[in-house]
Design a protein around this motif. Structure first.
Motif, PDB file in Angstrom:
ATOM      1  N   GLN A  11       0.828  -1.205   0.000  1.00  0.00           N
ATOM      2  CA  GLN A  11       0.000   0.000   0.000  1.00  0.00           C
ATOM      3  C   GLN A  11       0.863   1.257   0.000  1.00  0.00           C
ATOM      4  OE1 GLN A  11      -4.025  -1.685   2.220  1.00  0.00           O
ATOM      5  NE2 GLN A  11      -2.863  -0.062   3.167  1.00  0.00           N
ATOM      6  N   ALA A  12       1.951   1.219   0.746  1.00  0.00           N
ATOM      7  CA  ALA A  12       2.841   2.380   0.792  1.00  0.00           C
ATOM      8  C   ALA A  12       3.430   2.664  -0.590  1.00  0.00           C
ATOM      9  CB  ALA A  12       3.948   2.153   1.811  1.00  0.00           C
ATOM     10  N   GLN A  13       3.781   1.603  -1.327  1.00  0.00           N
ATOM     11  CA  GLN A  13       4.303   1.804  -2.678  1.00  0.00           C
ATOM     12  C   GLN A  13       3.246   2.410  -3.597  1.00  0.00           C
ATOM     13  OE1 GLN A  13       6.530  -1.643  -4.328  1.00  0.00           O
ATOM     14  NE2 GLN A  13       6.458  -2.470  -2.252  1.00  0.00           N
ATOM     15  N   ALA A  14       1.997   1.926  -3.473  1.00  0.00           N
ATOM     16  CA  ALA A  14       0.915   2.473  -4.299  1.00  0.00           C
ATOM     17  C   ALA A  14       0.675   3.939  -3.967  1.00  0.00           C
ATOM     18  CB  ALA A  14      -0.360   1.657  -4.098  1.00  0.00           C
ATOM     19  N   THR A  15       0.727   4.267  -2.696  1.00  0.00           N
ATOM     20  CA  THR A  15       0.547   5.655  -2.278  1.00  0.00           C
ATOM     21  C   THR A  15       1.683   6.537  -2.792  1.00  0.00           C
ATOM     22  OG1 THR A  15      -0.763   5.110  -0.322  1.00  0.00           O
ATOM     23  CG2 THR A  15       0.466   7.176  -0.266  1.00  0.00           C
ATOM     24  N   GLU A  16       2.901   6.012  -2.734  1.00  0.00           N
ATOM     25  CA  GLU A  16       4.043   6.784  -3.216  1.00  0.00           C
ATOM     26  C   GLU A  16       3.924   7.060  -4.714  1.00  0.00           C
ATOM     27  OE1 GLU A  16       8.959   6.565  -3.313  1.00  0.00           O
ATOM     28  OE2 GLU A  16       7.787   4.933  -2.439  1.00  0.00           O
ATOM     29  N   GLN A  17       3.421   6.084  -5.458  1.00  0.00           N
ATOM     30  CA  GLN A  17       3.298   6.259  -6.906  1.00  0.00           C
ATOM     31  C   GLN A  17       2.208   7.244  -7.289  1.00  0.00           C
ATOM     32  OE1 GLN A  17       3.062   2.634  -9.240  1.00  0.00           O
ATOM     33  NE2 GLN A  17       4.542   1.577  -7.928  1.00  0.00           N
ATOM     34  N   THR A  18       1.181   7.373  -6.468  1.00  0.00           N
ATOM     35  CA  THR A  18       0.019   8.176  -6.837  1.00  0.00           C
ATOM     36  C   THR A  18      -0.145   9.455  -6.028  1.00  0.00           C
ATOM     37  OG1 THR A  18      -1.393   6.969  -5.273  1.00  0.00           O
ATOM     38  CG2 THR A  18      -1.244   6.098  -7.536  1.00  0.00           C
ATOM     39  N   GLY A  19       0.436   9.490  -4.838  1.00  0.00           N
ATOM     40  CA  GLY A  19       0.180  10.599  -3.932  1.00  0.00           C
ATOM     41  C   GLY A  19      -1.182  10.512  -3.269  1.00  0.00           C
ATOM     42  N   LEU A  20      -1.823   9.362  -3.369  1.00  0.00           N
ATOM     43  CA  LEU A  20      -3.155   9.146  -2.809  1.00  0.00           C
ATOM     44  C   LEU A  20      -3.084   8.104  -1.702  1.00  0.00           C
ATOM     45  CD1 LEU A  20      -5.026   8.876  -6.243  1.00  0.00           C
ATOM     46  CD2 LEU A  20      -4.876  10.917  -4.795  1.00  0.00           C
ATOM     47  N   ASP A  21      -4.047   8.162  -0.765  1.00  0.00           N
ATOM     48  CA  ASP A  21      -4.022   7.185   0.325  1.00  0.00           C
ATOM     49  C   ASP A  21      -5.398   6.662   0.712  1.00  0.00           C
ATOM     50  OD1 ASP A  21      -5.122   9.355   1.611  1.00  0.00           O
ATOM     51  OD2 ASP A  21      -3.461   9.646   3.014  1.00  0.00           O
ATOM     52  N   ASP A  22      -6.428   7.007  -0.054  1.00  0.00           N
ATOM     53  CA  ASP A  22      -7.775   6.528   0.239  1.00  0.00           C
ATOM     54  C   ASP A  22      -8.085   5.361  -0.693  1.00  0.00           C
ATOM     55  OD1 ASP A  22     -10.410   6.031   0.798  1.00  0.00           O
ATOM     56  OD2 ASP A  22     -11.120   8.076   0.403  1.00  0.00           O
ATOM     57  N   PHE A  23      -8.120   4.149  -0.125  1.00  0.00           N
ATOM     58  CA  PHE A  23      -8.398   2.951  -0.911  1.00  0.00           C
ATOM     59  C   PHE A  23      -9.884   2.612  -0.962  1.00  0.00           C
ATOM     60  CE2 PHE A  23      -3.979   2.582   0.354  1.00  0.00           C
ATOM     61  CZ  PHE A  23      -3.353   2.114  -0.789  1.00  0.00           C
ATOM     62  N   GLY A  24     -10.718   3.455  -0.368  1.00  0.00           N
ATOM     63  CA  GLY A  24     -12.152   3.207  -0.410  1.00  0.00           C
ATOM     64  C   GLY A  24     -12.584   2.138   0.568  1.00  0.00           C
ATOM     65  N   ASP A  25     -13.653   1.444   0.234  1.00  0.00           N
ATOM     66  CA  ASP A  25     -14.223   0.385   1.063  1.00  0.00           C
ATOM     67  C   ASP A  25     -13.118  -0.537   1.586  1.00  0.00           C
ATOM     68  OD1 ASP A  25     -15.525  -1.791   2.145  1.00  0.00           O
ATOM     69  OD2 ASP A  25     -16.582  -2.351   0.310  1.00  0.00           O
ATOM     70  N   PRO A  26     -12.965  -0.652   2.904  1.00  0.00           N
ATOM     71  CA  PRO A  26     -11.836  -1.423   3.460  1.00  0.00           C
ATOM     72  C   PRO A  26     -11.955  -2.930   3.283  1.00  0.00           C
ATOM     73  CG  PRO A  26     -13.271  -0.649   5.232  1.00  0.00           C
ATOM     74  CD  PRO A  26     -13.767   0.008   3.965  1.00  0.00           C
ATOM     75  N   SER A  27     -13.031  -3.419   2.682  1.00  0.00           N
ATOM     76  CA  SER A  27     -13.184  -4.872   2.548  1.00  0.00           C
ATOM     77  C   SER A  27     -12.083  -5.492   1.687  1.00  0.00           C
ATOM     78  CB  SER A  27     -14.555  -5.214   1.956  1.00  0.00           C
ATOM     79  OG  SER A  27     -14.687  -4.692   0.641  1.00  0.00           O
ATOM     80  N   TYR A  28     -11.401  -4.685   0.867  1.00  0.00           N
ATOM     81  CA  TYR A  28     -10.322  -5.203   0.022  1.00  0.00           C
ATOM     82  C   TYR A  28      -9.142  -5.721   0.855  1.00  0.00           C
ATOM     83  CZ  TYR A  28      -7.178  -1.440   1.168  1.00  0.00           C
ATOM     84  OH  TYR A  28      -6.342  -0.614   1.860  1.00  0.00           O
ATOM     85  N   ARG A  29      -8.966  -5.142   2.039  1.00  0.00           N
ATOM     86  CA  ARG A  29      -7.733  -5.348   2.797  1.00  0.00           C
ATOM     87  C   ARG A  29      -7.547  -6.808   3.212  1.00  0.00           C
ATOM     88  NH1 ARG A  29      -2.816  -2.851   4.913  1.00  0.00           N
ATOM     89  NH2 ARG A  29      -2.127  -4.426   6.398  1.00  0.00           N
ATOM     90  N   GLU A  30      -8.605  -7.460   3.660  1.00  0.00           N
ATOM     91  CA  GLU A  30      -8.450  -8.849   4.092  1.00  0.00           C
ATOM     92  C   GLU A  30      -8.019  -9.724   2.927  1.00  0.00           C
ATOM     93  OE1 GLU A  30     -10.763 -12.510   6.411  1.00  0.00           O
ATOM     94  OE2 GLU A  30     -11.853 -10.651   5.963  1.00  0.00           O
ATOM     95  N   GLY A  31      -8.568  -9.474   1.749  1.00  0.00           N
ATOM     96  CA  GLY A  31      -8.160 -10.256   0.583  1.00  0.00           C
ATOM     97  C   GLY A  31      -6.706 -10.048   0.238  1.00  0.00           C
ATOM     98  N   LEU A  32      -6.240  -8.815   0.321  1.00  0.00           N
ATOM     99  CA  LEU A  32      -4.836  -8.522   0.073  1.00  0.00           C
ATOM    100  C   LEU A  32      -3.946  -9.270   1.060  1.00  0.00           C
ATOM    101  CD1 LEU A  32      -2.603  -6.882  -1.367  1.00  0.00           C
ATOM    102  CD2 LEU A  32      -3.090  -5.010   0.242  1.00  0.00           C
ATOM    103  N   GLU A  33      -4.333  -9.257   2.326  1.00  0.00           N
ATOM    104  CA  GLU A  33      -3.553  -9.944   3.349  1.00  0.00           C
ATOM    105  C   GLU A  33      -3.536 -11.451   3.112  1.00  0.00           C
ATOM    106  OE1 GLU A  33      -5.455  -8.750   6.937  1.00  0.00           O
ATOM    107  OE2 GLU A  33      -4.519  -6.750   6.971  1.00  0.00           O
ATOM    108  N   ARG A  34      -4.710 -12.016   2.838  1.00  0.00           N
ATOM    109  CA  ARG A  34      -4.792 -13.467   2.652  1.00  0.00           C
ATOM    110  C   ARG A  34      -4.051 -13.915   1.403  1.00  0.00           C
ATOM    111  NH1 ARG A  34      -8.450 -16.473   5.667  1.00  0.00           N
ATOM    112  NH2 ARG A  34      -9.702 -15.290   7.163  1.00  0.00           N
TER     113      ARG A  34
END
Length: 392
Positions: A11-34
């Motif tokens: 996520q930090a890399q994605a934020t660095e590339q875009t300058g954005l930090d709002d990923f929207g609905d947090p339901s994505y996070r568990e899938g990313l972790e798993r």
């Protein structure tokens, strides 16, 4: 967990590339972790896999960030209506790509294209969908993958400007069968299949709303093997969706799917996953059929149009005409002539023949057909011969 697969670092890399930090609905996070955990502990990645897959996860997060931000900056996007999309459902290799490519040449239709599923912001203007710098950039990625593993082009060639699977977008919600197709990750697959998939479909709708908001509208024609496993979420998100279910000989389909998955996952792993692939993707086909039958029994008000692959292969344009008639669709000017010309210009096997053998995966044609005998008889599915497939 490996640092390369750490969700916070990704996520930090994605934020660095875009300058954005709002990923929207947090339901994505568990899938990313798993998924990251399964890549580390189950996928047996080779050196290329360990290098190539983390950037793929970051790219998915980057597009998600951009889509969420675009909707925040342009709140009218969420008011865009996705009206009565035509959704082709069915397993990988059931003919969904063939049908989708035909539908795409109808000027009344609007497919989800490969490049725009990965680079959705800003949404394309009329005239920008098939050519331009972003299309060229995405095609470079396609060319690189086919260079790394040339067998992919013969099995499933998809240019950046071709219709793509909805799973390309749903992968950005990290609830998607797409991630299973490139790495063997049983715990991740079991997790998303047990969920309700609402987060993935909400995000999918937001992407479609974004893409059409710059004026490139039309009747959406969509496809994905994921939909068969999540029909409730699909029709709750798109209540007027018109569903087209492709049917194909399970023996041919299973052999082709196993071959596809083996080729794709072998790009990123040197392990022999064939026994797992045979079991998992045969089980996936059976689960898809079971969930479709359950959906039809519980929600008979939602029509599912059955189309046999054998009919589509023998008479492509005639079969599409039949689909239009059954669904009450109006064809755009010259649509069926364009489909006929497309079929002539792009014959089957254009990028090489795809030969496969279920015995390579410890299966037999007879055993597969016996397992799916009820399904074959219910839908009058024509048997194919793997040495002489219908589409040869």
């Amino acid at each position: 967990m490996s640092a390369a697969m750490n969700p916070d670092d990704l996520q930090a890399q994605a934020t660095e590339q875009t300058g954005l930090d709002d990923f929207g609905d947090p339901s994505y996070r568990e899938g990313l972790e798993r998924y990251g955990d399964a890549l580390v502990h189950e996928a047996q990645l080779n050196d290329l896999g360990n290098v190539a897959l983390p950037p793929s996860l970051v790219a998915a997060l980057v597009n998600r960030l951009k889509v969420v931000d675009w909707a925040k900056q342009h709140p009218e996007v969420t008011g865009e209506r996705i009206e009565a999309p035509v959704v082709v459902i069915g397993m990988f290799r059931a003919g969904t790509t063939f049908l989708s490519n035909l539908l795409d040449v109808d000027p009344s239709n609007r497919a989800l294209l490969g490049w725009e599923s990965q680079d959705s912001v800003p949404p394309p203007l009329p005239g920008e969908r098939k050519t331009g710098p972003r299309v060229d950039a995405a095609q470079g990625g396609v060319d690189m993958l086919e260079m790394l593993n040339p067998a992919i082009s013969a099995i499933h060639h998809e240019a950046a400007s071709d219709p793509t699977e909805c799973i390309a977008v749903m992968g950005q919600a990290f609830q998607s069968i797409s991630w299973e197709a490139i790495a063997n990750v049983p715990s991740y697959g079991a997790w998303w299949r047990a969920g309700d998939n609402r987060g993935a479909y909400d995000y999918h709708r937001l992407v479609l709303q974004t893409l059409q908001s710059a004026g490139v509208r039309g009747r959406w024609t969509l496809k994905s093997p994921h939909h068969a496993l999540a029909l409730d979420a699909l029709v709750d998100t798109y209540p007027d969706a018109r569903l087209v279910l492709m049917h194909r000989d399970p023996a041919t389909l299973t052999g082709s799917v196993c071959s596809l998955i083996n080729v794709m996952s072998s790009t990123f792993s040197d392990a022999d996953h064939r026994p797992y692939i045979a079991q998992h993707w045969s089980d996936t086909l059976e689960e898809s059929i079971r969930r479709i039958e359950d959906f039809r029994a519980r929600r008979p008000e939602h029509q599912v149009l059955d189309v046999r692959y054998a009919d589509l292969a023998r008479d492509p344009v005639g079969t599409v005409r039949g689909i239009y008639g059954s669904l009450g669709l109006e064809a755009g000017d010259g649509a069926f002539d364009a489909m006929d010309a497309h079929r002539t210009a792009h014959p089957r096997g254009e990028f090489g023949g795809h030969r496969y053998d279920v015995t390579e995966f410890g299966l037999t044609e007879a055993a597969v057909r016996d397992r799916f005998r009820d399904y074959i008889e219910r839908y009058d599915v024509e048997a194919e011969h793997l040495d002489r497939p219908i589409d040869a």
